[in-house]
Design an enzyme around this catalytic site. Sequence first.
Site, short mmCIF file in Angstrom:
data_model
loop_
_atom_site.label_atom_id
_atom_site.label_comp_id
_atom_site.label_asym_id
_atom_site.label_seq_id
_atom_site.Cartn_x
_atom_site.Cartn_y
_atom_site.Cartn_z
N ASN A 1 53.18 67.93 60.85
CA ASN A 1 54.02 66.74 60.74
C ASN A 1 55.43 67.04 61.27
O ASN A 1 56.21 67.74 60.63
CB ASN A 1 54.06 66.34 59.25
CG ASN A 1 54.89 65.09 59.01
OD1 ASN A 1 55.86 64.82 59.71
ND2 ASN A 1 54.52 64.34 57.98
N GLU B 1 43.03 71.35 52.78
CA GLU B 1 43.72 70.76 51.61
C GLU B 1 42.65 70.43 50.60
O GLU B 1 41.88 69.50 50.77
CB GLU B 1 44.50 69.50 52.01
CG GLU B 1 45.77 69.82 52.74
CD GLU B 1 46.78 68.68 52.72
OE1 GLU B 1 46.63 67.73 51.94
OE2 GLU B 1 47.73 68.76 53.51
N ASP C 1 53.23 69.95 49.95
CA ASP C 1 52.33 68.82 49.77
C ASP C 1 53.13 67.78 49.01
O ASP C 1 53.88 68.10 48.09
CB ASP C 1 51.08 69.23 48.99
CG ASP C 1 50.00 68.18 49.13
OD1 ASP C 1 49.83 67.63 50.24
OD2 ASP C 1 49.31 67.88 48.13
N SER C 2 52.98 66.55 49.44
CA SER C 2 53.80 65.51 48.83
C SER C 2 52.98 64.25 48.63
O SER C 2 51.88 64.12 49.17
CB SER C 2 55.02 65.22 49.69
OG SER C 2 54.77 65.50 51.04
N PHE D 1 59.39 58.99 58.40
CA PHE D 1 57.95 58.94 58.70
C PHE D 1 57.22 58.42 57.46
O PHE D 1 57.83 58.18 56.41
CB PHE D 1 57.43 60.33 59.10
CG PHE D 1 57.56 61.37 58.01
CD1 PHE D 1 56.52 61.61 57.12
CD2 PHE D 1 58.74 62.09 57.85
CE1 PHE D 1 56.65 62.55 56.10
CE2 PHE D 1 58.87 63.03 56.83
CZ PHE D 1 57.82 63.26 55.96
N GLY D 2 55.93 58.25 57.60
CA GLY D 2 55.08 57.88 56.47
C GLY D 2 55.54 56.61 55.75
O GLY D 2 55.82 55.58 56.38
N ASP E 1 58.32 55.99 54.37
CA ASP E 1 59.79 55.83 54.33
C ASP E 1 60.26 54.37 54.45
O ASP E 1 61.20 53.99 53.75
CB ASP E 1 60.45 56.68 55.44
CG ASP E 1 60.61 58.13 55.03
OD1 ASP E 1 60.39 58.44 53.84
OD2 ASP E 1 60.95 58.96 55.89
N HIS F 1 62.58 64.05 47.52
CA HIS F 1 61.66 64.98 46.87
C HIS F 1 61.58 66.30 47.65
O HIS F 1 61.70 67.37 47.10
CB HIS F 1 60.29 64.30 46.77
CG HIS F 1 59.82 63.69 48.07
ND1 HIS F 1 60.59 62.82 48.79
CD2 HIS F 1 58.68 63.87 48.80
CE1 HIS F 1 59.94 62.47 49.90
NE2 HIS F 1 58.79 63.10 49.93
P1 IMP Z 1 51.17 65.40 52.88
O1 IMP Z 1 52.20 66.14 52.10
O2 IMP Z 1 51.25 65.75 54.33
O3 IMP Z 1 49.79 65.48 52.29
O4 IMP Z 1 51.64 63.88 52.85
C1 IMP Z 1 51.08 62.90 52.04
C2 IMP Z 1 51.39 61.52 52.59
O5 IMP Z 1 52.63 61.10 52.06
C3 IMP Z 1 51.46 61.43 54.09
O6 IMP Z 1 50.90 60.22 54.53
C4 IMP Z 1 52.93 61.43 54.39
O7 IMP Z 1 53.25 60.68 55.53
C5 IMP Z 1 53.50 60.79 53.13
N1 IMP Z 1 54.79 61.39 52.86
C6 IMP Z 1 55.05 62.65 52.47
N2 IMP Z 1 56.37 62.86 52.41
C7 IMP Z 1 56.95 61.70 52.77
C8 IMP Z 1 58.30 61.31 52.94
O8 IMP Z 1 59.26 62.08 52.78
N3 IMP Z 1 58.48 60.03 53.30
C9 IMP Z 1 57.46 59.17 53.53
N4 IMP Z 1 56.19 59.48 53.42
C10 IMP Z 1 55.94 60.75 53.04
#
Ligand code: IMP
Length: 183
Positions: A9, A36, A65-66, A141-142, A144, A169
């Site tokens: 990412n 994952e 991971d988020s 991204f994502g 946001d 976060h």
């Molecule tokens: P992962 O940590 O890559 O598994 O992310 C999980 C999902 O949450 C993905 O679709 C990311 O785009 C979204 N995501 C994670 N962190 C953020 C962020 O800081 N802003 C927006 N979306 C997020």
Amino acid sequence: MKVLFATGNPGKLREVQAIFAPLGFDIEQLVDEYPEIQADTLEEVVSEGLKWLWERHKIPIIIDDSGLFIEALAGFPGVYSAYVFKTLGCKGILKQMEDLDNRRAEFRCCAGYVDANGHIILKTGNSQGIIIHEKRGSGGFGYDPIFMPDEFSQTFAELDMESKNQISHRGRAFEELASTLKE
Ligand code: IMP
């Protein structure tokens, strides 16, 4: 000190590089897709991911991971955030929440580091806010564009990266990780 960040990412990579640069860490991308695991917590996913990467590389690596946890949806999409983003996107979340008054949500991040000896450090961070009614902003991204952090009138996608990092976060989790590594 050079540390590899295993992520595909580019948004995450930019944010984490900006956090570590002032502390003298040079973060480079490691393009290696680790499995994952399906787990209930971000910590388990990160810990298993780091073990897998360490077995293969035996060098210092960071990952994160988020997820987005929405109160009125009982924490959904949570640990399924990546899959839900790929399939439904922000539009799908907004649709799910169309008639909901409770817009409270939280982003959570687990940042992990494994050293060359296989020793793991995990740090977590979160950011509280609301899900707005339509997408706003073109940065980040994502999710946001639909997340507005508490005490702000802009979404994460409308904030510049430095401002997002101060309250996000990921910013909080990696700041803690960076200061532990610095010690
Ligand atoms: P992962 O940590 O890559 O598994 O992310 C999980 C999902 O949450 C993905 O679709 C990311 O785009 C979204 N995501 C994670 N962190 C953020 C962020 O800081 N802003 C927006 N979306 C997020």
